[in-house]
Structure formats: structure tokens, C-alpha cells
Scaffold this active site. Structure first.
Site, PDB file in Angstrom:
ATOM      1  N   SER A 225       7.050  -5.667   5.289  1.00  0.00           N
ATOM      2  CA  SER A 225       6.494  -6.266   6.501  1.00  0.00           C
ATOM      3  C   SER A 225       4.991  -6.355   6.358  1.00  0.00           C
ATOM      4  O   SER A 225       4.360  -5.437   5.827  1.00  0.00           O
ATOM      5  CB  SER A 225       6.796  -5.434   7.753  1.00  0.00           C
ATOM      6  OG  SER A 225       6.181  -6.011   8.896  1.00  0.00           O
TER       7      SER A 225
ATOM      8  N   TYR B  87       4.348  -8.215  15.625  1.00  0.00           N
ATOM      9  CA  TYR B  87       4.554  -7.003  14.825  1.00  0.00           C
ATOM     10  C   TYR B  87       5.233  -5.919  15.647  1.00  0.00           C
ATOM     11  O   TYR B  87       6.228  -5.325  15.229  1.00  0.00           O
ATOM     12  CB  TYR B  87       3.213  -6.502  14.291  1.00  0.00           C
ATOM     13  CG  TYR B  87       3.315  -5.288  13.384  1.00  0.00           C
ATOM     14  CD1 TYR B  87       4.014  -5.358  12.184  1.00  0.00           C
ATOM     15  CD2 TYR B  87       2.695  -4.092  13.721  1.00  0.00           C
ATOM     16  CE1 TYR B  87       4.106  -4.259  11.350  1.00  0.00           C
ATOM     17  CE2 TYR B  87       2.783  -2.989  12.884  1.00  0.00           C
ATOM     18  CZ  TYR B  87       3.485  -3.079  11.704  1.00  0.00           C
ATOM     19  OH  TYR B  87       3.587  -1.977  10.880  1.00  0.00           O
TER      20      TYR B  87
ATOM     21  N   ASP C 262      12.362 -12.494  -1.457  1.00  0.00           N
ATOM     22  CA  ASP C 262      12.084 -12.415  -0.035  1.00  0.00           C
ATOM     23  C   ASP C 262      13.282 -11.772   0.652  1.00  0.00           C
ATOM     24  O   ASP C 262      14.386 -12.328   0.636  1.00  0.00           O
ATOM     25  CB  ASP C 262      11.851 -13.826   0.512  1.00  0.00           C
ATOM     26  CG  ASP C 262      11.389 -13.845   1.963  1.00  0.00           C
ATOM     27  OD1 ASP C 262      11.572 -12.822   2.663  1.00  0.00           O
ATOM     28  OD2 ASP C 262      10.860 -14.887   2.400  1.00  0.00           O
ATOM     29  N   VAL C 263      13.085 -10.607   1.267  1.00  0.00           N
ATOM     30  CA  VAL C 263      14.212  -9.891   1.858  1.00  0.00           C
ATOM     31  C   VAL C 263      14.728 -10.555   3.128  1.00  0.00           C
ATOM     32  O   VAL C 263      15.771 -10.136   3.659  1.00  0.00           O
ATOM     33  CB  VAL C 263      13.862  -8.409   2.153  1.00  0.00           C
ATOM     34  CG1 VAL C 263      13.528  -7.679   0.869  1.00  0.00           C
ATOM     35  CG2 VAL C 263      12.754  -8.295   3.177  1.00  0.00           C
TER      36      VAL C 263
ATOM     37  N   LYS D 117       9.166  -4.574  14.950  1.00  0.00           N
ATOM     38  CA  LYS D 117       9.518  -3.198  14.608  1.00  0.00           C
ATOM     39  C   LYS D 117      10.442  -2.579  15.659  1.00  0.00           C
ATOM     40  O   LYS D 117      11.346  -1.799  15.320  1.00  0.00           O
ATOM     41  CB  LYS D 117       8.250  -2.359  14.451  1.00  0.00           C
ATOM     42  CG  LYS D 117       7.437  -2.679  13.202  1.00  0.00           C
ATOM     43  CD  LYS D 117       8.198  -2.351  11.927  1.00  0.00           C
ATOM     44  CE  LYS D 117       7.306  -2.456  10.705  1.00  0.00           C
ATOM     45  NZ  LYS D 117       8.022  -2.136   9.446  1.00  0.00           N
TER      46      LYS D 117
ATOM     47  N   PHE E  97       0.822  -1.210   0.000  1.00  0.00           N
ATOM     48  CA  PHE E  97       0.000   0.000   0.000  1.00  0.00           C
ATOM     49  C   PHE E  97       0.863   1.270   0.000  1.00  0.00           C
ATOM     50  O   PHE E  97       0.857   2.035  -0.973  1.00  0.00           O
ATOM     51  CB  PHE E  97      -0.931  -0.056   1.213  1.00  0.00           C
ATOM     52  CG  PHE E  97      -1.523   1.252   1.627  1.00  0.00           C
ATOM     53  CD1 PHE E  97      -2.159   2.075   0.716  1.00  0.00           C
ATOM     54  CD2 PHE E  97      -1.457   1.657   2.959  1.00  0.00           C
ATOM     55  CE1 PHE E  97      -2.708   3.293   1.103  1.00  0.00           C
ATOM     56  CE2 PHE E  97      -2.010   2.860   3.357  1.00  0.00           C
ATOM     57  CZ  PHE E  97      -2.621   3.685   2.427  1.00  0.00           C
TER      58      PHE E  97
ATOM     59  N   ASN F 215      19.306  -7.520   6.294  1.00  0.00           N
ATOM     60  CA  ASN F 215      19.686  -7.664   4.893  1.00  0.00           C
ATOM     61  C   ASN F 215      19.570  -6.343   4.138  1.00  0.00           C
ATOM     62  O   ASN F 215      20.422  -6.015   3.295  1.00  0.00           O
ATOM     63  CB  ASN F 215      18.831  -8.740   4.230  1.00  0.00           C
ATOM     64  CG  ASN F 215      19.191 -10.131   4.705  1.00  0.00           C
ATOM     65  OD1 ASN F 215      20.330 -10.392   5.107  1.00  0.00           O
ATOM     66  ND2 ASN F 215      18.231 -11.045   4.672  1.00  0.00           N
TER      67      ASN F 215
ATOM     68  N   ALA G  98      10.958   2.160   7.772  1.00  0.00           N
ATOM     69  CA  ALA G  98       9.561   2.503   8.016  1.00  0.00           C
ATOM     70  C   ALA G  98       9.101   1.717   9.233  1.00  0.00           C
ATOM     71  O   ALA G  98       8.700   0.560   9.145  1.00  0.00           O
ATOM     72  CB  ALA G  98       8.707   2.169   6.800  1.00  0.00           C
TER      73      ALA G  98
ATOM     74  N   THR H 259       2.031  -9.851   0.877  1.00  0.00           N
ATOM     75  CA  THR H 259       0.907  -8.949   1.125  1.00  0.00           C
ATOM     76  C   THR H 259       0.842  -7.841   0.086  1.00  0.00           C
ATOM     77  O   THR H 259      -0.103  -7.057   0.087  1.00  0.00           O
ATOM     78  CB  THR H 259       0.987  -8.313   2.536  1.00  0.00           C
ATOM     79  OG1 THR H 259       2.204  -7.569   2.658  1.00  0.00           O
ATOM     80  CG2 THR H 259       0.945  -9.381   3.615  1.00  0.00           C
TER      81      THR H 259
END
Length: 332
Positions: free
Chosen positions: A83, A153, A64-65, A157, A19, A107, A122, A43
Site C-alpha cells: 500500500s 488511505y 500488482d497484488v 485500511k 520501507f 487477493n 499491516a 512506491t
């Protein structure tokens, strides 16, 4: 920020098909940047990149990071957005969420260090948990349950922030941390589970709007264009952060439901359900640091942002079947 500020810059955006990431990629391309978007589409949505993929300065790498990756050309900036952010997503993918916050962040940091690029993480208002301080200042350490369901989550973060700060202190990396609050706008998935798309979808399909608990818990809704401007301002600065990026108009969940019903043009009908574990009671940023250090503040009024979101929604989901969203949580 002028249109030429980022012109010619080469930017890696992880999670760029999501998004916020897709809006950031679009803005960077419009400003003359070259963009490499790295996303595994867990996502994200390739359709979000339909416009930017037409540009010769845009490249999509499906990867995939959480696995080490390299970039075979010079890089000026790395913006790490990868994420799951919706509660429905990170509760469905708890281990993946923890890995992208830990291994994925390292990474991305390694790529930035290898290219001597500025790195922007972010992060999220979720690092404050269910805050005892209001509004939330960057100096506040938060009130997070480390073993609750949301911790996958929140703590991912918080770890990502600690790792970013350690790279800055230990390796001299040029890093910055943005704490994003409550972004909303076009390209949010209708089955995203966060408050704005949930309420919009329910209102448009004639269902009652689901309200957790009393509905008196508050959120502050920041239109995605303002969020992206904040990220760009941080990218172009030397500010390390953390810096709150969000709107300061505090609305209760019930007020948001009323506003969306009014914009859709339907009578408000609601149904209550139990408050999810550890859902924050109040959420509103102090943005003085962003104002003074970045010259940034949100410009879009919530009602106008909702109108623009509804305009997009009517095209994106025209003729679609009602989704199965039964819950609404906060926008991250």
C-alpha cells in the site's frame, strides 16, 4: 523471540520492496526463512532488496497484488504490507490506494487461505483518524472523515481490517491485524513527505524545517527494527488482534524538529504552513495488548534511531541534490 523461531518458514511478503517490507524480508532471511516478495514497485525500490537478493531463499516477483496471484510452492505465512503509506503517495494515487486496500487485501487473503497459512495485515494508526481518545486503544473505533482527502488511505485500511476479520469469522482463516504507528529509519525515501525524512533532508540541505500549523500536534516515533520485531511476534503467535505496534514516547512536531536539528548539528530554523485537512492532533498508542499478548515493546530510543537513520542517509544520499519536499506530515 529466538533466532530459530521462524527458521524454515516460507513467507510471502506483499509490498516487500518498501520501507518496512524490505526490513521485514531481511529479518526473515536472517532467521532462516524462505521469502517471496511481491511488489509492483509503485512506491517500493529494488535497491532496498540489494542484500536479500543475494540469498537463494529469496525470490522477488514484480506484480500488482490488486490482480489475482498464486504461489506455486507451500506457504506458512502471508504478510500484507502492500500500500502507499506516505501522504504524498496516497494523495497522488488515490484510486490505487483504495484498490490495494480492497482487492489487494482479498487477493492476499485468498493466497493465505489456499495454503492454510497465517495471514498478517499491516494496518495503521490512521484507522483512528483524528482521535478523540488518547492514548489510542485497539477497542477505539476512531474518528475518520470518510470523504476527506486522507480517506483514501484511512478507509482502505479500515476496509482491509473488516475484510480480514470477515475471512476469520466466515472461513476460519488464521488472520491477525497489526496497527503500525509512526515507523521511521533507514530506507525511507528522501522525497517521502513524512516527517522524519522531510526534516532530515531539510536540515542537511540548509533549509528551514516546515511545520504544519502550530507544531503542537504529537506523534510517537518507532524505529523500524522495533516495528519488524512486533510484526514477527504477531506472526509467530495465535493472536488475532488488532494489536497496536508503536512507541509510547509522545513528541510534538516541534520537538521532533528540535531533536533532528540537534542530531544533524544545525541551528533550528522553521517555517509554518497551514495544517492539512484532517491531520491528527495527537497520535500515541496504548501497547498493553502487545506487551501482554506478544511480549513485545519498543527498545530503540528515538535519538539513537535518528542517529542510525542519519548514518544510513549520509551514505545513501551522498552527493545527491536537494529534494523538492515542501511539506511534512505524520509517519505511518
Amino acid at each position: 523471540m529466538t533466532a530459530t523461531t521462524m527458521e524454515g518458514a516460507r513467507v510471502v511478503v506483499t509490498g516487500g520492496a518498501g520501507f518496512i517490507g524490505s526490513h521485514l524480508c531481511e529479518s526473515l532471511i536472517a532467521q532462516g526463512c524462505s521469502v517471496i516478495c511481491v511488489d509492483n514497485m509503485s512506491t517500493g525500490d529494488p535497491e532496498n532488496l540489494a542484500e536479500v537478493e543475494r540469498s537463494p531463499r529469496f525470490r522477488l516477483v514484480q506484480a500488482d497484488v490488486t490482480e489475482p496471484f498464486t504461489v506455486d510452492q507451500p506457504v506458512d505465512h502471508v504478510v500484507h504490507l502492500a500500500s502507499p503509506a506516505s501522504p504524498l503517495d496516497y494523495l497522488r494515487m488515490p484510486l490505487e490506494t483504495l484498490r490495494v486496500g480492497s482487492a489487494g487485501t482479498e487477493n492476499a487473503l485468498r493466497v493465505a487461505v489456499a495454503h492454510r497459512a497465517r495471514f498478517v495485515l499491516a494496518s495503521t494508526s490512521e484507522v483512528y483518524g483524528d482521535p478523540a481518545q488518547h492514548p489510542q486503544l485497539e477497542s477505539y473505533w476512531g474518528n475518520v472523515n470518510p470523504v476527506g482527502p486522507r480517506a483514501v488511505y484511512d478507509e482502505a485500511k479500515r476496509y482491509a481490517e473488516a475484510l480480514t476479520a470477515a475471512y476469520r469469522r466466515t472461513l476460519g482463516a488464521d488472520t491477525a491485524i497489526a496497527r503500525l504507528f509512526n515507523s521511521f529509519g533507514p530506507r525511507m525515501r528522501r522525497n517521502d513527505g513524512r516527517i522524519v525524512p522531510t526534516f532530515i533532508d531539510q536540515a542537511l540541505t540548509g533549509r528551514p524545517l516546515t511545520i504544519n500549523g502550530s507544531g503542537e500536534q504529537t506523534r510517537s516515533l518507532c524505529y523500524v527494527d522495533d516495528t519488524v520485531r512486533g510484526l514477527l511476534a504477531l506472526m509467530c503467535s495465535s493472536v488475532p488482534g488488532p494489536v497496536n505496534i508503536g512507541a509510547t514516547q509522545e513528541l510534538s512536531v516541534r520537538e521532533i524538529a528540535e531533536l533532528i536539528a540537534r542530531e544533524v548539528g544545525v541551528e533550528l530554523r522553521t517555517v509554518s504552513q497551514c495544517l492539512p485537512v484532517d491531520e491528527p492532533g495527537r497520535r500515541c498508542p496504548d501497547i498493553e495488548a502487545a506487551r501482554t499478548q506478544l511480549g513485545w515493546k519498543p527498545e530503540m530510543h528515538v535519538a539513537e534511531g535518528l542517529r542510525r537513520t542519519l548514518e544510513w542517509w549520509s551514505t545513501a544520499y551522498a552527493g545527491g541534490t536537494p529534494s523538492r519536499m515542501d511539506t511534512a506530515s505524520e509517519v505511518v
